[in-house]
Design an enzyme around this catalytic site. Structure first.
Site, PDB file in Angstrom:
ATOM      1  CE1 TYR A  50      -3.130  -2.941   0.347  1.00  0.00           C
ATOM      2  CE2 TYR A  50      -3.736  -2.144   2.528  1.00  0.00           C
ATOM      3  CZ  TYR A  50      -3.910  -3.039   1.496  1.00  0.00           C
ATOM      4  OH  TYR A  50      -4.862  -4.023   1.602  1.00  0.00           O
TER       5      TYR A  50
ATOM      6  CG  HIS B 179      -1.065  -8.612   0.479  1.00  0.00           C
ATOM      7  ND1 HIS B 179      -0.748  -7.275   0.420  1.00  0.00           N
ATOM      8  CD2 HIS B 179      -2.393  -8.672   0.187  1.00  0.00           C
ATOM      9  CE1 HIS B 179      -1.824  -6.575   0.120  1.00  0.00           C
ATOM     10  NE2 HIS B 179      -2.831  -7.400  -0.030  1.00  0.00           N
TER      11      HIS B 179
END
Length: 266
Positions: free
Chosen positions: A39, A97
């Site tokens: 991110y 992730h």
């Protein structure tokens, strides 16, 4: 380790926009915050939380290891960098992730490194994200189901992921739902709107309540204080059996998060 039922997702939030969102969230009572290495906002989140008045031990921080950091040494060093960015000596939950694209890094290697991170106190709990039934089965064989705090997967009324969730429930692994609003698509669904009118609720509250009533944790994102406040109220919205049955009919396998390196979905 129990993952909080509602947290603030920070995907696509950066800089002052993220700072303002976190400021409002803390004031409203949010204590769980979800970020990820990819991110690019861990430092912004760390700064925003440090600027608040809520002590670290009252917060629940989740970050996620990106695919380029799955080799043993890279995972540990990248997690330490995440901690520096977040201004903390540990996170509460660290997730893989995405599974390694094309199995480039063996699962035994990156889950072993993740377990080491927990043993070293870098993270209190560990888990996975975007793992299919087969990948979850492999992770259970390596770690044991009790060690896996959650599988964070895309779940919303248009993608109800029933087979995967049934398997996870069978194994006792909690589900964290991301993309709970399908980028806002479900908010304009006539069925969701109908249920919202029935309960004098917002459509987002209906979608979130649907997930919460099934035992999922949710991490919706918002930059507006009124939406952040509204989302929290989803926990108090009780949908009835008719509501839940209507929403069950909306499943159409519509996946939002589907990069070219994704696993073969169930």
């Amino acid at each position: 380790m129990t993952v909080p039922s509602i947290g603030l997702g920070t995907y696509r939030l950066k800089g002052q926009v993220l700072a303002d969102s976190v400021h409002h969230a803390l004031e409203l009572g949010y204590r769980a915050f979800d970020t990820a290495q990819i991110y690019g906002n861990e430092a912004d989140l760390g700064d925003a939380l440090a600027a608040g008045s809520v002590p670290r031990d009252a917060l629940f921080l989740t970050t996620k290891i990106w695919t380029s950091n799955l080799h043993h040494d890279d995972l540990l060093s990248s997690l330490r960098e995440s901690l520096r960015n977040l201004h903390t000596d540990h996170v509460d939950l660290t997730l893989i992730h995405w599974p390694s694209p094309n199995d480039e890094v063996p699962m035994r290697e990156f889950l072993g490194a993740l377990a080491e991170a927990k043993a070293q106190g870098l993270t209190k709990a560990i888990g996975v994200s975007n793992f299919t039934i087969e990948l979850a089965r492999q992770a259970i064989d390596l770690l044991g189901a009790d060690t896996i705090a959650t599988n964070q997967v895309e779940v919303h009324p248009y993608l109800q992921n029933r087979a995967l969730i049934a398997y996870l429930r069978e194994q006792g692994i909690p589900v964290t739902a991301f993309m709970s609003l399908a980028y806002g698509a479900v908010l304009k669904d006539p069925v969701i709107e109908q249920i919202a009118r029935k309960h004098a609720a917002a459509t987002a509250q209906v979608a979130l309540a649907w997930a919460l009533q099934q035992g999922y944790s949710v991490i919706p994102s918002s930059t507006r204080r009124e939406n952040l406040e509204s989302n929290l109220k989803a926990a108090a919205l009780q949908l009835d059996d008719e509501d839940m049955a209507l929403i069950a009919t909306l499943d159409r396998g519509e996946r939002v998060a589907n990069p070219d390196f994704a696993p073969a979905w169930d």
